[in-house]
Design a protein around this motif. Structure first.
Motif, PDB file in Angstrom:
ATOM      1  N   VAL A  91       1.183  -1.283   0.177  1.00 31.80           N
ATOM      2  CA  VAL A  91      -0.102  -0.235   0.309  1.00 31.80           C
ATOM      3  C   VAL A  91       1.006   1.054   0.296  1.00 31.80           C
ATOM      4  O   VAL A  91       1.682   1.916   0.884  1.00 31.80           O
ATOM      5  N   THR A  92       0.739   1.974  -0.854  1.00 30.25           N
ATOM      6  CA  THR A  92       1.762   3.487  -1.120  1.00 30.25           C
ATOM      7  C   THR A  92       1.758   4.258   0.258  1.00 30.25           C
ATOM      8  O   THR A  92       2.802   4.333   0.423  1.00 30.25           O
ATOM      9  N   ASP A  93       0.119   4.297   0.752  1.00 28.68           N
ATOM     10  CA  ASP A  93       0.549   5.538   1.574  1.00 28.68           C
ATOM     11  C   ASP A  93       1.230   4.856   2.989  1.00 28.68           C
ATOM     12  O   ASP A  93       2.103   5.802   3.613  1.00 28.68           O
ATOM     13  N   ASP A  94       1.103   3.745   3.530  1.00 31.77           N
ATOM     14  CA  ASP A  94       1.775   2.849   4.150  1.00 31.77           C
ATOM     15  C   ASP A  94       3.814   3.325   3.837  1.00 31.77           C
ATOM     16  O   ASP A  94       3.818   2.879   5.103  1.00 31.77           O
ATOM     17  N   MET A  95       3.904   3.046   2.582  1.00 26.24           N
ATOM     18  CA  MET A  95       5.182   2.311   2.266  1.00 26.24           C
ATOM     19  C   MET A  95       5.894   4.095   2.385  1.00 26.24           C
ATOM     20  O   MET A  95       6.949   4.144   2.328  1.00 26.24           O
ATOM     21  N   LEU A  96       5.272   4.709   2.263  1.00 29.32           N
ATOM     22  CA  LEU A  96       5.788   6.281   2.109  1.00 29.32           C
ATOM     23  C   LEU A  96       5.965   6.998   3.491  1.00 29.32           C
ATOM     24  O   LEU A  96       5.955   8.235   3.793  1.00 29.32           O
ATOM     25  N   GLY A  97       4.904   6.267   4.387  1.00 33.34           N
ATOM     26  CA  GLY A  97       4.783   6.611   6.140  1.00 33.34           C
ATOM     27  C   GLY A  97       4.051   7.335   6.019  1.00 33.34           C
ATOM     28  O   GLY A  97       4.159   9.060   7.163  1.00 33.34           O
ATOM     29  N   LEU A  98       2.271   7.822   6.159  1.00 32.87           N
ATOM     30  CA  LEU A  98       1.977   8.185   5.818  1.00 32.87           C
ATOM     31  C   LEU A  98       0.978   8.531   7.242  1.00 32.87           C
ATOM     32  O   LEU A  98      -0.067   8.543   8.000  1.00 32.87           O
ATOM     33  N   PHE A  99       1.258   6.566   7.942  1.00 35.40           N
ATOM     34  CA  PHE A  99      -0.059   6.472   9.022  1.00 35.40           C
ATOM     35  C   PHE A  99       1.302   6.260   9.732  1.00 35.40           C
ATOM     36  O   PHE A  99       2.826   6.143   9.736  1.00 35.40           O
ATOM     37  N   ASP A 100       0.556   6.358  11.536  1.00 33.38           N
ATOM     38  CA  ASP A 100       1.923   6.136  12.532  1.00 33.38           C
ATOM     39  C   ASP A 100       1.838   4.920  12.354  1.00 33.38           C
ATOM     40  O   ASP A 100       2.736   4.428  13.746  1.00 33.38           O
ATOM     41  N   TRP A 101       1.004   4.127  12.275  1.00 39.21           N
ATOM     42  CA  TRP A 101       1.598   2.791  12.299  1.00 39.21           C
ATOM     43  C   TRP A 101       1.339   2.086  10.756  1.00 39.21           C
ATOM     44  O   TRP A 101       0.254   2.212  10.000  1.00 39.21           O
ATOM     45  N   THR A 102       2.574   0.723  10.682  1.00 38.38           N
ATOM     46  CA  THR A 102       2.172   0.301   9.408  1.00 38.38           C
ATOM     47  C   THR A 102       2.120  -0.944   9.801  1.00 38.38           C
ATOM     48  O   THR A 102       2.999  -1.472  11.412  1.00 38.38           O
ATOM     49  N   PRO A 103       1.728  -2.586   8.979  1.00 32.29           N
ATOM     50  CA  PRO A 103       2.658  -3.465   9.229  1.00 32.29           C
ATOM     51  C   PRO A 103       4.062  -4.271   9.497  1.00 32.29           C
ATOM     52  O   PRO A 103       4.625  -3.527   8.642  1.00 32.29           O
TER      53      PRO A 103
END
Length: 275
Positions: free
Chosen positions: A222-234
């Protein structure tokens, strides 16, 4: 004919992806908007308009609430923004499980109204026949095995799959059935690493890993995960940027400039023309 005519770029299609089996790994990312699709297009072989859009863009708790209308809207945007990458649109929950005929009608609508080159379905135990039905009628289909987000309510959450022998066998069988039914590629999500390698060796179409194995024929995030747009990622996501931090810093600076009347300044204001 105008000398200024834009150079024609051939968009990748299902046979191009299938032909990459065992060759240079296939680069895939999700896209939901035209501007992001334009940024990703040159580097990616395949852009997936995932039903993850429900969580990433619309703030839903899972993908179950995603509708056909949502997928069409975002599929159209991604097609407008991209030129080269193959665009695949997820079929949302409830749009393909009922019957092969219903699945075909919904897939045809997705492709007609978006212009996308293929659809993706989550390959549960009854889906192989549906894939076969659609492929025989001209719909390129990508499968999806392992952790299936649309089954979150049955599974009780997002959990890695294939760690026990019975589940491992079931997922391997589903992957084989998906490929044999005519899928041009198979996404493998959230499974034990060895199982992902076994599936990749067992099927004659490319496997696209997400939380699976570097041994897959390609990878997707998921691009938004890869770009660090969330405070938590899998666990399976590698952050290649910290855009969340950059955005927060930019917004804080903007707010401070507005409050101190430093913005707008002379460079951002219109003045009367001289004379």
């Amino acid at each position: 004919m105008s000398a200024q005519r834009q150079e024609t770029v051939r968009r990748l299609a299902a046979p191009d992806i299938t032909d990459r089996k065992g060759k240079t790994p296939i680069v895939c990312l999700t896209a939901y908007t035209a501007p992001m699709a334009a940024l990703l297009d040159e580097a990616c072989d395949l852009l997936l308009v995932g039903d993850s859009v429900g969580m990433v863009i619309h703030g839903l708790p899972n993908t179950v609430g995603v509708t056909m209308e949502m997928m069409i809207l975002h599929g159209q945007a991604v097609m407008r923004g991209s030129r080269r990458a193959m665009v695949v649109v997820d079929m949302p929950f409830g749009s393909y499980e009922g019957s092969a005929q219903e699945a075909y009608a919904n897939a045809a609508r997705l492709m007609k109204e978006t212009g996308a080159q293929a659809v993706k379905v989550e390959s549960g135990p009854t889906v192989a026949e549906t894939i076969d039905y659609m492929v025989k009628r001209g719909i390129p289909v990508m499968g999806h095995v392992g952790l299936r987000p649309q089954a979150v309510l049955v599974d009780g959450g997002f959990r890695a799959k294939g760690r026990g022998e019975a589940e491992r066998t079931r997922i391997l069988d589903e992957a084989r059935a998906t490929a044999q039914a005519g899928a041009f590629a198979v996404v493998i999500e959230g499974v034990a690493e060895g199982l992902a390698r076994e599936i990749t060796e067992a099927v004659n179409v490319p496997t696209i890993g997400i939380g699976a194995s570097a041994g897959c024929d390609g990878q997707i995030l998921v691009t938004d995960d890869m770009l660090g747009l969330f405070d938590w990622t899998p666990k399976f996501v590698r952050r290649y940027a910290d855009l969340r931090g950059e955005i927060l810093r930019a917004v804080e600076t903007y707010a401070a400039d507005v409050q101190a009347r430093r913005f707008p300044g002379p460079a951002e204001i219109y003045f009367p023309k001289a004379g």
